[in-house]
Design an enzyme around this catalytic site. Structure first.
Site, PDB file in Angstrom:
ATOM      1  N   HIS A  61      41.892  37.341  44.353  1.00 57.28           N
ATOM      2  CA  HIS A  61      43.095  36.932  43.600  1.00 57.28           C
ATOM      3  C   HIS A  61      44.240  36.608  44.562  1.00 57.28           C
ATOM      4  O   HIS A  61      44.955  35.621  44.380  1.00 57.28           O
ATOM      5  CB  HIS A  61      43.572  38.055  42.670  1.00 57.28           C
ATOM      6  CG  HIS A  61      42.897  38.091  41.331  1.00 57.28           C
ATOM      7  ND1 HIS A  61      42.878  37.017  40.465  1.00 57.28           N
ATOM      8  CD2 HIS A  61      42.220  39.076  40.696  1.00 57.28           C
ATOM      9  CE1 HIS A  61      42.232  37.351  39.359  1.00 57.28           C
ATOM     10  NE2 HIS A  61      41.820  38.594  39.469  1.00 57.28           N
TER      11      HIS A  61
ATOM     12  N   GLY B 296      41.733  47.311  38.034  1.00 57.52           N
ATOM     13  CA  GLY B 296      42.396  46.733  39.199  1.00 57.52           C
ATOM     14  C   GLY B 296      43.398  45.677  38.752  1.00 57.52           C
ATOM     15  O   GLY B 296      43.362  45.211  37.606  1.00 57.52           O
TER      16      GLY B 296
ATOM     17  N   HIS C  91      37.256  41.506  44.569  1.00 58.98           N
ATOM     18  CA  HIS C  91      37.770  40.721  43.439  1.00 58.98           C
ATOM     19  C   HIS C  91      39.294  40.571  43.548  1.00 58.98           C
ATOM     20  O   HIS C  91      39.840  39.481  43.353  1.00 58.98           O
ATOM     21  CB  HIS C  91      37.367  41.439  42.145  1.00 58.98           C
ATOM     22  CG  HIS C  91      37.827  40.823  40.871  1.00 58.98           C
ATOM     23  ND1 HIS C  91      36.962  40.223  39.968  1.00 58.98           N
ATOM     24  CD2 HIS C  91      39.062  40.716  40.316  1.00 58.98           C
ATOM     25  CE1 HIS C  91      37.666  39.781  38.933  1.00 58.98           C
ATOM     26  NE2 HIS C  91      38.944  40.072  39.112  1.00 58.98           N
ATOM     27  N   GLU C  92      39.978  41.685  43.888  1.00 61.09           N
ATOM     28  CA  GLU C  92      41.456  41.630  43.959  1.00 61.09           C
ATOM     29  C   GLU C  92      41.928  40.848  45.192  1.00 61.09           C
ATOM     30  O   GLU C  92      42.924  40.115  45.109  1.00 61.09           O
ATOM     31  CB  GLU C  92      42.047  43.045  43.969  1.00 61.09           C
ATOM     32  CG  GLU C  92      41.663  43.947  42.798  1.00 61.09           C
ATOM     33  CD  GLU C  92      41.857  43.327  41.434  1.00 61.09           C
ATOM     34  OE1 GLU C  92      42.692  42.423  41.281  1.00 61.09           O
ATOM     35  OE2 GLU C  92      41.132  43.741  40.503  1.00 61.09           O
TER      36      GLU C  92
ATOM     37  N   CYS D 280      37.650  40.166  34.204  1.00 60.57           N
ATOM     38  CA  CYS D 280      38.917  39.842  34.857  1.00 60.57           C
ATOM     39  C   CYS D 280      40.000  39.805  33.788  1.00 60.57           C
ATOM     40  O   CYS D 280      39.825  39.146  32.750  1.00 60.57           O
ATOM     41  CB  CYS D 280      38.821  38.480  35.552  1.00 60.57           C
ATOM     42  SG  CYS D 280      40.365  38.008  36.374  1.00 60.57           S
ATOM     43  N   LEU D 281      41.100  40.491  34.043  1.00 58.29           N
ATOM     44  CA  LEU D 281      42.187  40.518  33.057  1.00 58.29           C
ATOM     45  C   LEU D 281      42.810  39.139  32.897  1.00 58.29           C
ATOM     46  O   LEU D 281      43.470  38.882  31.890  1.00 58.29           O
ATOM     47  CB  LEU D 281      43.239  41.551  33.482  1.00 58.29           C
ATOM     48  CG  LEU D 281      42.709  43.004  33.569  1.00 58.29           C
ATOM     49  CD1 LEU D 281      43.803  43.929  34.103  1.00 58.29           C
ATOM     50  CD2 LEU D 281      42.203  43.491  32.214  1.00 58.29           C
TER      51      LEU D 281
ATOM     52  N   GLN E  24      48.308  38.080  39.780  1.00 61.67           N
ATOM     53  CA  GLN E  24      48.072  38.035  38.326  1.00 61.67           C
ATOM     54  C   GLN E  24      49.346  38.258  37.518  1.00 61.67           C
ATOM     55  O   GLN E  24      49.396  37.924  36.342  1.00 61.67           O
ATOM     56  CB  GLN E  24      47.023  39.086  37.940  1.00 61.67           C
ATOM     57  CG  GLN E  24      45.631  38.770  38.466  1.00 61.67           C
ATOM     58  CD  GLN E  24      44.655  39.877  38.157  1.00 61.67           C
ATOM     59  OE1 GLN E  24      44.603  40.870  38.878  1.00 61.67           O
ATOM     60  NE2 GLN E  24      43.894  39.743  37.083  1.00 61.67           N
TER      61      GLN E  24
END
Ligand code: K1U
Ligand code: ZN
Length: 171
Positions: A137, A46, A133-134, A91-92, A51
């Site tokens: 963000h 994702g 999660h997204e 998480c990236l 991000q």
């Protein structure tokens, strides 16, 4: 298409609340394509526009094994919620750390696709975790915010050190 730079915690730009997309322009379609390419290259399942330092309500996902089921959500809204689940999240923007996070299990999500058509999905498991999660963000929230402040500070310190070492190597 292009691979975009992913911001890393504790970069304050990750705390920006993204604004709704009012028109789906070719630039938004190109951004979604670049975000998918960036997500696949990372690799991840994702990616939220926040991000990549674009503060618009757009996220991409692909949780398929063969990485051939890209999903794009514009202006996503979580409208119904049920149950609880814990999942070991990565998480990236917080590379190298994974923690078990408790979230809602079954959710309903309304969004627009890249053609501007409204759609609704109901999901649970990994897809539900990823969407939550997204969307976090897009609201300037990170999975580390669910941890103790001690754990969060430790992760912040370690990542700052890694970032200093990486930029010293470039200079
Ligand atoms: O938003 C992100 O930082 C992407 C994140 C999404 C996510 C994964 C798992 C639980 C919650 C949210 C990632 O993709 S982390 C990397 C990852 O999960 C992965 C990497 C390679 C193969 C499979 C998964
Ligand atoms: Zn993340």
């Amino acid at each position: 298409m292009a691979i975009l730079e992913i911001l890393e915690f504790p970069d304050p730009r990750l705390r920006t609340k993204a604004k709704p997309i009012v028109e789906i322009t070719p630039a938004i379609q190109a951004l979604a394509a670049d975000m998918l390419e960036t997500m696949y290259a990372a690799p991840g399942v994702g990616l939220a526009a926040t991000q990549v330092n674009v503060h618009k309500r757009l996220l991409v996902l692909d949780i398929s094994d063969d990485k051939n089921q890209p999903m794009v959500f514009i202006n996503p809204e979580i409208t119904a919620i049920e149950g609880e689940q814990s999942y070991e999240e990565g998480c990236l923007s917080v590379p190298g750390f994974q923690e078990s996070i408790k979230r809602l299990d079954r959710i309903r999500v309304n969004a627009l696709n890249l053609e501007g058509t409204a759609f609704e999905i109901e999901c649970d498991g990994l897809l539900s975790v990823c969407i939550q999660h997204e969307v976090d963000h897009l609201n300037g929230k990170l999975f580390v915010d669910y941890l103790s402040s001690l754990k969060r500070q430790l992760i912040s310190k370690k990542l700052k050190k890694q970032q200093r070492t990486a930029s010293a190597k470039i200079l």
